[in-house]
Write a protein that holds these residues in place. Sequence first.
Motif, PDB file in Angstrom:
ATOM      1  N   ALA A  29       0.823  -1.207   0.000  1.00 32.15           N
ATOM      2  CA  ALA A  29       0.000   0.000   0.000  1.00 32.15           C
ATOM      3  C   ALA A  29       0.857   1.256   0.000  1.00 32.15           C
ATOM      4  O   ALA A  29       0.617   2.200  -0.768  1.00 32.15           O
ATOM      5  CB  ALA A  29      -0.939  -0.011   1.207  1.00 32.15           C
ATOM      6  N   ASN A  30       1.856   1.281   0.860  1.00 33.95           N
ATOM      7  CA  ASN A  30       2.713   2.463   0.943  1.00 33.95           C
ATOM      8  C   ASN A  30       3.498   2.690  -0.345  1.00 33.95           C
ATOM      9  O   ASN A  30       3.686   3.838  -0.773  1.00 33.95           O
ATOM     10  CB  ASN A  30       3.676   2.345   2.136  1.00 33.95           C
ATOM     11  CG  ASN A  30       2.978   2.593   3.461  1.00 33.95           C
ATOM     12  OD1 ASN A  30       2.139   3.487   3.571  1.00 33.95           O
ATOM     13  ND2 ASN A  30       3.310   1.801   4.478  1.00 33.95           N
ATOM     14  N   PHE A  31       3.933   1.602  -0.970  1.00 31.79           N
ATOM     15  CA  PHE A  31       4.660   1.753  -2.229  1.00 31.79           C
ATOM     16  C   PHE A  31       3.744   2.330  -3.307  1.00 31.79           C
ATOM     17  O   PHE A  31       4.139   3.234  -4.058  1.00 31.79           O
ATOM     18  CB  PHE A  31       5.229   0.405  -2.695  1.00 31.79           C
ATOM     19  CG  PHE A  31       6.015   0.512  -3.970  1.00 31.79           C
ATOM     20  CD1 PHE A  31       7.343   0.884  -3.960  1.00 31.79           C
ATOM     21  CD2 PHE A  31       5.413   0.261  -5.205  1.00 31.79           C
ATOM     22  CE1 PHE A  31       8.079   1.006  -5.137  1.00 31.79           C
ATOM     23  CE2 PHE A  31       6.119   0.385  -6.387  1.00 31.79           C
ATOM     24  CZ  PHE A  31       7.465   0.758  -6.352  1.00 31.79           C
ATOM     25  N   ILE A  32       2.514   1.819  -3.380  1.00 28.86           N
ATOM     26  CA  ILE A  32       1.567   2.317  -4.387  1.00 28.86           C
ATOM     27  C   ILE A  32       1.232   3.782  -4.134  1.00 28.86           C
ATOM     28  O   ILE A  32       1.178   4.592  -5.074  1.00 28.86           O
ATOM     29  CB  ILE A  32       0.286   1.464  -4.388  1.00 28.86           C
ATOM     30  CG1 ILE A  32       0.588   0.060  -4.958  1.00 28.86           C
ATOM     31  CG2 ILE A  32      -0.817   2.135  -5.207  1.00 28.86           C
ATOM     32  CD1 ILE A  32      -0.587  -0.893  -4.898  1.00 28.86           C
ATOM     33  N   LEU A  33       1.014   4.145  -2.871  1.00 31.24           N
ATOM     34  CA  LEU A  33       0.669   5.534  -2.555  1.00 31.24           C
ATOM     35  C   LEU A  33       1.800   6.496  -2.926  1.00 31.24           C
ATOM     36  O   LEU A  33       1.554   7.627  -3.334  1.00 31.24           O
ATOM     37  CB  LEU A  33       0.339   5.666  -1.069  1.00 31.24           C
ATOM     38  CG  LEU A  33      -0.959   4.982  -0.613  1.00 31.24           C
ATOM     39  CD1 LEU A  33      -1.077   5.018   0.908  1.00 31.24           C
ATOM     40  CD2 LEU A  33      -2.168   5.647  -1.249  1.00 31.24           C
TER      41      LEU A  33
END
Length: 295
Positions: A29-33
């Motif tokens: 999630a953090n990578f995508i954000l």
Amino acid sequence: MKNDTLKPDLLKRIESNLPKMSKGHKLIANFILEHYDKAAYMTASKLGNEVGISESTVVRFADELGFDGYPDLQHSLREIVRNKLTTLQRIEITTDRIGNDDILDKVVNSDMDKIRRTLDKINHEHFNNAVDAILNAENIYILGMRSSSTIASFMSFYFNLIFNNVRHVSGSGGSEIFENIMRITNRDVMIGISFPRYSKRCINAVQFAKTQGAHIIALTDSSISPIASLADSLLLAESDMASFVDSLVAPLSIINAIIVAAAMKKKDDVAMTFKRLEEIWDEFEVYQKLPDVHF
């Protein structure tokens, strides 16, 4: 997270679910954000390697967000970045995806895949309605800007052989375009061709034609394209907006189909036209004659 004024719904959904995610899913999630422009073009395996988790964990992440598998999530990410990538970013992504080996095979196979996916998603009713509108139009306006201007010119060339009411809209300045379409009416058709990055001049011209009551045929890549909502007949074709070279093989294939469909419905007139053209071409030696080949 990038400094977008408005976060798309998908990114809001990921953020809202972040506190209750597992450790592995939080990494994704953090990578995508932070890097949704890159994640949109990563396979599940490559995304997993990037954040240090398994491919299956990436697939489960997509499932838990309510997507029908990872490709569905990837498609939604591509919709977000569709009109935001700079040319430099396109070059970087293309390098990551294609590399330096077997470029010919990879590019041609990618183009073939775009045509297959276009055939799967195009609305045949809209296609038939577009052809009928063209045949019944008082004037046919064809507009495409920047790289799309090449296939607009191609369409105009063949339509001029079939019809005597074709207007190829061109112009380097915004006002010149409006001068070319100022007389468009509800008896006319506007064929707007627009692919990422979307030209504002094309969007504005199609909007003007819509206000004048013209039948709008939009040939574009997505239902969220700026000209899609203006369309009476919407024709969706895949394009590779990640590459710094716009791949327009799929929209060109749709244009070929429109030309053939229109010609078939005017078969007798077209036959007479080309009979006359062949006589003119021979008389003025338009084409180079090749020597006879004997086997």
